[in-house]
Structure formats: C-alpha cells, structure tokens
Design an enzyme around this catalytic site. Structure first.
Site, PDB file in Angstrom:
ATOM      1  N   ASP A 234      30.639 -25.198  13.098  1.00 23.91           N
ATOM      2  CA  ASP A 234      29.994 -26.482  12.866  1.00 23.91           C
ATOM      3  C   ASP A 234      29.379 -27.029  14.152  1.00 23.91           C
ATOM      4  OD1 ASP A 234      29.209 -28.692  11.424  1.00 23.91           O
ATOM      5  OD2 ASP A 234      31.083 -29.762  11.733  1.00 23.91           O
TER       6      ASP A 234
ATOM      7  N   ARG B 142      34.860 -20.612   2.585  1.00 22.77           N
ATOM      8  CA  ARG B 142      33.728 -20.523   3.496  1.00 22.77           C
ATOM      9  C   ARG B 142      34.199 -20.736   4.931  1.00 22.77           C
ATOM     10  NH1 ARG B 142      29.196 -24.904   4.165  1.00 22.77           N
ATOM     11  NH2 ARG B 142      27.595 -23.780   5.306  1.00 22.77           N
TER      12      ARG B 142
ATOM     13  N   THR C  50      37.846 -24.689   1.818  1.00 26.03           N
ATOM     14  CA  THR C  50      38.576 -23.973   0.784  1.00 26.03           C
ATOM     15  C   THR C  50      37.674 -23.673  -0.406  1.00 26.03           C
ATOM     16  OG1 THR C  50      39.280 -25.947  -0.457  1.00 26.03           O
ATOM     17  CG2 THR C  50      40.684 -25.234   1.394  1.00 26.03           C
TER      18      THR C  50
ATOM     19  N   TYR D 168      32.761 -21.096   8.932  1.00 28.60           N
ATOM     20  CA  TYR D 168      31.514 -21.314   9.665  1.00 28.60           C
ATOM     21  C   TYR D 168      31.763 -22.101  10.942  1.00 28.60           C
ATOM     22  CZ  TYR D 168      31.685 -25.532   6.652  1.00 28.60           C
ATOM     23  OH  TYR D 168      32.076 -26.652   5.963  1.00 28.60           O
TER      24      TYR D 168
ATOM     25  N   GLU E 138      37.555 -29.445   3.480  1.00 24.61           N
ATOM     26  CA  GLU E 138      36.875 -28.853   4.627  1.00 24.61           C
ATOM     27  C   GLU E 138      37.612 -29.304   5.889  1.00 24.61           C
ATOM     28  OE1 GLU E 138      32.805 -30.226   4.445  1.00 24.61           O
ATOM     29  OE2 GLU E 138      32.984 -30.355   2.264  1.00 24.61           O
TER      30      GLU E 138
ATOM     31  N   GLU F 252      35.093 -24.264  11.393  1.00 26.96           N
ATOM     32  CA  GLU F 252      35.381 -24.989  10.148  1.00 26.96           C
ATOM     33  C   GLU F 252      35.679 -24.007   9.029  1.00 26.96           C
ATOM     34  OE1 GLU F 252      33.706 -28.698   7.445  1.00 26.96           O
ATOM     35  OE2 GLU F 252      32.907 -28.291   9.444  1.00 26.96           O
TER      36      GLU F 252
END
EC number: 6.3.1.19
Length: 497
Positions: free
Chosen positions: A57, A53, A66, A55, A9, A63
């Site tokens: 944060d 993903r 994987t 998004y 991440e 962010e």
C-alpha cells in the site's frame, strides 16, 4: 435473517532494526519483503489461493485483505492466515537482507501507529442491502463506532505533553480520525467511507467501509468487534428504533473517550444531553438483546457476543478490568503494561512501556508479546492451529471466494496465465471468455467450470485436494514455491483503504 458477507483489510507496520547500525528505511525493506511476490506474480498486488489479496500500500505498508466470509470465525481465521503469510515474507526478507550484508531483524507489527505518530488502518467491509437508508445508517452507526473502542480498542500508551501527561488510552486509531463520513480515505480519514464500490451487483448490494477500527491481536476481541457491529447493522436494516445517540461532535468525542480509561468521559449528543461511552454502548446492547429475543439468533456466536459485550462494559464501568483481561485487547495489554511499570517502578512516560506497547503487536509467533501471553494462558483463543493452517491454504467454502481460489489453483496447476480480481476471472489466452461473478454467495458456477475444463480433465479433481496435498505442493515457509500467486493486473484499482 439474511446472511452477510464480511471482509477485513489490515495494513502492517514495517521496520528494520540493525544490530550495529541503523536499519534500512521502510521503502527499501518493503521491496525486500515483496520481492518473492513480484518475482512470482509480476506485481506487488496479487491474489493468492485462499482467495485473499496481498499488496503493498501507499507509504510502504504491506496489506492483506481477507477473502469474503459469511461466518465470523472464518473471517478471523482468514485474518490470522494473513499474519502467517506476512510473517513468512518477513523471514524471507530478513534472510535476503543478510545475504546482501545487512544485519538485524525485520519487524512486522499488526498495529495502527508508528513511533513517529503516523497511522495506518484496519478496515472493515460489510455487505449491506442497497435499500438501506444511508442517512439513517450513519446517524445510528457513527455513535456506535465512536464508542466501540471501549469494547474493542487495542489499547495505547500515550506520550502526552498536555496536562494529562503520559497515560493509557483505549485506542491507537482514535486520534487519527478527522471526519465522521466522507468519500476520501487517506486525505481526511473518515470513520465511515462512502465510496460506493460494492464488488457485487450494485443493484442489490452496497459495501459499508468502516475505517475507524483498531487492529486486534485477540480473536475474542475481533469476534466482539465484528459481531456487535453486525448486530447494530441488522437492527438498522430492520428499521428497529435504537435510540437517539447522534453526537454533536463525533471527532471530538472519539478522542475524548479514548483518553479516559475510566469510561466516565461525557460526550454531548444532539439536544444537549451528556452521555458516557458506556451508557451509549449499554443502550445499544439492550436493544440488541431485545432484537435477538424477538427475531432469534442469526448465527451460533450471538450469545457469546452479547455476553462478552455486556461483561466488557461492566469491566469499564466498575474499573475491574480483570473481568476481560484475557479477552479484550486493551485490557490484556494494560495488565501487561501495568505489571512491567510496577516491577520496574516506572511511569507511562518511560520508553520501556512504549516498547511493550509496540511489541504486543509483533506478529512473530515466538517474539511477539501477545503470542507469548497466549502461550502462558493469559489471552483467550477461539481457533485451533488446524483451522488457521487450513485458512492459509484454502478459501472459505460458503462464499464466492471458493470459486476464486479454485480458479487460481487450477490455472496455476496447468501453467495457464490468468488474472482475477474480486469479481473477474480470466484466462489470458481466452480474453473473450472472461467471467464476472457478482453474487458474493455463489459457490458453484457452471461457466467457470466449463472454462477450466478447457484446460484439461483434472480441474474437478484439483478442486477437491486436501490441505495436505496443497501443502505437499508448497506451504508457509517458501512463498514462491508454495503459494500460488496471480497478479491483479487488468482490474488493478485497489479497494478503498
């Protein structure tokens, strides 16, 4: 040896610099950045067809997480794909800002600290057996992670007001860790997070969540970072004695090590002995070499990892950083910083060198200094352009990410409203048929195929589309048209960050 699933991440630094006036604050720029995502997915928290993903944060940090990978090059490729996707969003945000009368440029930095000293992370996830004794794991793993910065740190130009003065350090992240092990994340920021959220069968698996790593631009540094950690984990899981390196004060040690680029800083282990980071890492490396000699290599990159691990430690021990100044981030950056300092006759306290430090992490492929160094042959690469391009559009084929990507793309192709998270897959108009895929290694699932077949007879054909066919439907420079996005609404509690 058993396969392992990895994930990373990455939080990105975001800023806007105006040409004639002060740029917009990060929260405003973040809204522009994620506008296409929200328009498409009705959320700033979405999954995309490569099964990763995307998004926004806490703190307005974009962010990217994987997809699950069981191959290290797949993991690095998926992470690089995240840079491409974020860069696309930044270009679109900059265009939207200019249309609204705001000049200047949007910058996305893959680093860990901003100009005000705020820190954000690059977090690793390793799927480990539930049977692993967590106390033993942490006792061995903490000394490895505290000292790992000498082989995988991003490097940092530090402006210090104490007796050290301005200097170059191994790590951006080390000064911002506050605990060795904790269930908290942003409040205490531990090296290892213990929140038990496996995103898999909890009776079989546990997720090891490592918060301490620096964000790496170099693919070879990433290979060493993840590969060496995997080797240490495998020795722990096998019950192999690896030596007693338990630290008296892990947080004091991580800072002390970071700020001594000579690698001679001693840290005290329980029992009173003082060892350097190089000595601890060398001890673990020798154990790893013996372990592989006895049990065999568990993937094709092991020899490369061991060789680079050993060479990096020799570079620190000898002070001859040229041994790794094309492969290890801190050494690549230090060479550049030192060249600019010598050319301009300035010290580490000069603002120009702080700027170089930041610009190294700019993900813009033409503007970022790391990308410039790679084009000039001064930074090694593991992946070719085609592999990264594929990773933008296509999920890893050997984990359940393949199922998630297929579900997302097929549902989108049919215009069917749908939701997913790491485990769940649901067509909104068929809520009772929602599926859970708990096996991270599952690449086929008859239940999922049966559910998608209810949309029409083209689902199998859609799964076999080539990258070219996917790009014909849309590609990197038009996110809302080219990436299929789905909002992560019903299971919206994000993983630990």
């Amino acid at each position: 040896m058993e396969r392992r699933v990895f994930g990373v991440e990455t939080e990105f630094g975001l800023t806007h610099l105006g040409n004639q006036r002060r740029g917009l604050p990060p929260d405003e720029v973040a809204r522009y950045l994620f506008r296409p995502v929200v328009e498409w997915g009705r959320s700033s928290n979405v999954f995309i067809p490569n099964a990763s993903r995307l998004y926004l944060d806490v703190g307005s940090h974009p962010e990217y997480a994987t997809a699950e990978c069981d191959d290290l090059l797949d993991l690095i490729a998926s992470d690089r794909a995240g840079e491409r996707i974020m860069h696309d969003l930044a270009l679109r945000a900059q265009e939207a800002l200019q249309r609204d009368g705001f000049d200047g440029s949007v910058y996305l930095l893959k680093n860990n600290v901003d100009s005000r000293g705020n820190s954000y992370g690059s977090h690793e996830n390793y799927l480990i057996p539930r049977t692993t004794h967590f106390r033993r794991l942490s006792t061995v793993l903490l000394p490895f992670l505290v000292t790992r910065q000498v082989i995988a740190g991003a490097g940092h130009v530090v402006q210090s007001s104490d007796e050290r003065g301005a200097h170059f350090a191994f790590s951006q992240r080390a000064d911002h860790m506050w605990e060795g092990i904790s269930s908290a994340t942003t409040r205490s920021r531990p090296i290892i997070n213990t929140r038990d959220e496996p995103h898999a069968d909890a009776g079989v698996h546990r997720r090891l969540h490592v918060i301490v790593g620096d964000s790496n631009m170099s693919e070879t540094t990433q290979l060493l970072r993840y590969g060496a950690t995997d080797l240490v984990l495998r020795m722990i899981e096998a019950g192999v004695p690896v030596g007693d390196y338990e630290l008296e004060n892990p947080i004091g040690a991580i800072r002390h090590i970071s700020h001594d680029i000579t690698g001679t800083a001693g840290v005290r282990i329980r029992g009173g002995q003082e060892l350097t980071a190089v000595e601890i890492q060398s001890g673990l490396l020798e154990k790893a070499k013996t372990f592989i000699a006895r049990h065999g290599a568990h993937h094709q990159h092991v020899d490369q990892i061991l060789e680079l691990w050993e060479r990096t430690l020799e570079a620190v021990r000898s002070g001859d950083h040229s041994l790794v100044d094309q492969e290890i981030d801190w050494a690549i950056k230090k060479r550049l910083v030192d060249e600019v300092a010598a050319r301009d006759d300035v010290g580490y306290d000069h603002p120009r060198l702080e700027q170089i430090d930041m610009a190294y992490h700019d993900i813009h492929p033409e503007r970022g200094l790391f990308h410039l160094l790679r084009r000039r042959g001064r930074a090694a690469a593991l992946l070719d352009e085609e592999r990264i391009r594929q990773a933008v559009m296509v999920p890893p084929a050997t984990t359940r990410a393949a199922l998630r990507g297929h579900f997302l793309s097929t549902a989108r192709a049919y215009g069917a409203e749908h939701t997913v998270d790491w485990v769940h897959h649901k067509l909104v108009d068929r809520p009772l048929e929602a599926l859970m895929v708990k096996d991270p290694f599952a690449v086929e699932d008859e239940r999922l195929e049966a559910l998608l077949d209810k949309l029409g007879d083209r689902s199998a054909q859609l799964r076999e589309r080539t990258v070219e066919e996917r790009e014909a439907q849309g590609g990197p420079l038009a996110l809302s048209e080219r990436y299929t996005l789905t909002a992560d609404r019903p299971h919206g509690d994000p993983p630990v960050i």
